[in-house]
Motif scaffolding. Structure first.
Motif, PDB file in Angstrom:
ATOM      1  N   LEU A 160      44.549  44.537  34.830  1.00 62.72           N
ATOM      2  CA  LEU A 160      43.691  43.363  34.714  1.00 62.72           C
ATOM      3  C   LEU A 160      44.037  42.337  35.786  1.00 62.72           C
ATOM      4  CD1 LEU A 160      41.438  42.262  32.901  1.00 62.72           C
ATOM      5  CD2 LEU A 160      43.205  41.180  31.529  1.00 62.72           C
ATOM      6  N   ASP A 178      39.023  40.383  42.735  1.00 56.29           N
ATOM      7  CA  ASP A 178      37.704  39.793  42.470  1.00 56.29           C
ATOM      8  C   ASP A 178      37.706  38.328  42.870  1.00 56.29           C
ATOM      9  OD1 ASP A 178      35.171  39.362  41.643  1.00 56.29           O
ATOM     10  OD2 ASP A 178      35.510  39.874  39.544  1.00 56.29           O
ATOM     11  N   SER A 185      36.497  48.073  35.196  1.00 56.62           N
ATOM     12  CA  SER A 185      36.051  46.688  35.213  1.00 56.62           C
ATOM     13  C   SER A 185      36.922  45.839  34.300  1.00 56.62           C
ATOM     14  CB  SER A 185      34.591  46.608  34.755  1.00 56.62           C
ATOM     15  OG  SER A 185      34.494  46.903  33.376  1.00 56.62           O
ATOM     16  N   LYS A 186      36.743  44.506  34.396  1.00 63.45           N
ATOM     17  CA  LYS A 186      37.489  43.607  33.515  1.00 63.45           C
ATOM     18  C   LYS A 186      37.125  43.866  32.060  1.00 63.45           C
ATOM     19  CE  LYS A 186      38.923  39.491  35.870  1.00 63.45           C
ATOM     20  NZ  LYS A 186      38.869  38.039  35.924  1.00 63.45           N
ATOM     21  N   ILE A 194      42.710  43.592  39.098  1.00 62.68           N
ATOM     22  CA  ILE A 194      41.265  43.385  39.192  1.00 62.68           C
ATOM     23  C   ILE A 194      40.979  41.916  39.489  1.00 62.68           C
ATOM     24  CG2 ILE A 194      39.113  43.351  37.871  1.00 62.68           C
ATOM     25  CD1 ILE A 194      40.130  45.836  36.381  1.00 62.68           C
ATOM     26  N   GLY A 195      41.707  41.024  38.831  1.00 57.29           N
ATOM     27  CA  GLY A 195      41.518  39.588  39.047  1.00 57.29           C
ATOM     28  C   GLY A 195      41.860  39.169  40.461  1.00 57.29           C
ATOM     29  N   THR A 220      38.695  47.009  30.820  1.00 56.07           N
ATOM     30  CA  THR A 220      40.142  46.844  30.637  1.00 56.07           C
ATOM     31  C   THR A 220      40.432  46.064  29.364  1.00 56.07           C
ATOM     32  OG1 THR A 220      40.423  46.891  33.032  1.00 56.07           O
ATOM     33  CG2 THR A 220      42.265  46.088  31.751  1.00 56.07           C
ATOM     34  N   TYR A 221      39.649  45.009  29.117  1.00 53.73           N
ATOM     35  CA  TYR A 221      39.817  44.256  27.858  1.00 53.73           C
ATOM     36  C   TYR A 221      39.538  45.147  26.652  1.00 53.73           C
ATOM     37  CZ  TYR A 221      40.352  39.632  29.975  1.00 53.73           C
ATOM     38  OH  TYR A 221      40.828  38.540  30.654  1.00 53.73           O
TER      39      TYR A 221
END
Length: 76
Positions: free
Chosen positions: A65, A72, A10-11, A68-69, A14-15
């Motif tokens: 990231l 999403d 998930s974001k 994922i962006g 990852t962060y």
């Protein structure tokens, strides 16, 4: 348990990974400073290789990231 596995991709996960990886840079900086003060070439090389690994890890996480962006649509 499946929630925990999904968190890693998930974001937020990852962060968190990026933060953890960047936090490792603190010890590498300390190692490099100590190596320079002691004129220890081998430890300085080790610190440089570790720093390169951190930069590479952050680049990979940044790429993940972005992926994922892009996937999403709702958050974009």
């Amino acid at each position: 348990m499946s929630k925990a596995k999904g968190f890693k991709k998930s974001k937020a996960g990852t962060y968190l990974s990026m933060g953890t990886t960047a936090f490792g840079a603190v010890s590498v900086i300390k190692q490099a400073k100590k190596a320079r003060m002691e004129h220890d070439t081998l430890r300085l090389i080790d610190a440089a290789v570790s720093a390169a690994a951190i930069v590479t890890g952050l680049a990979l996480l940044y790429r993940e990231l972005k992926r994922i962006g892009d996937d999403d649509v709702l958050l974009g």
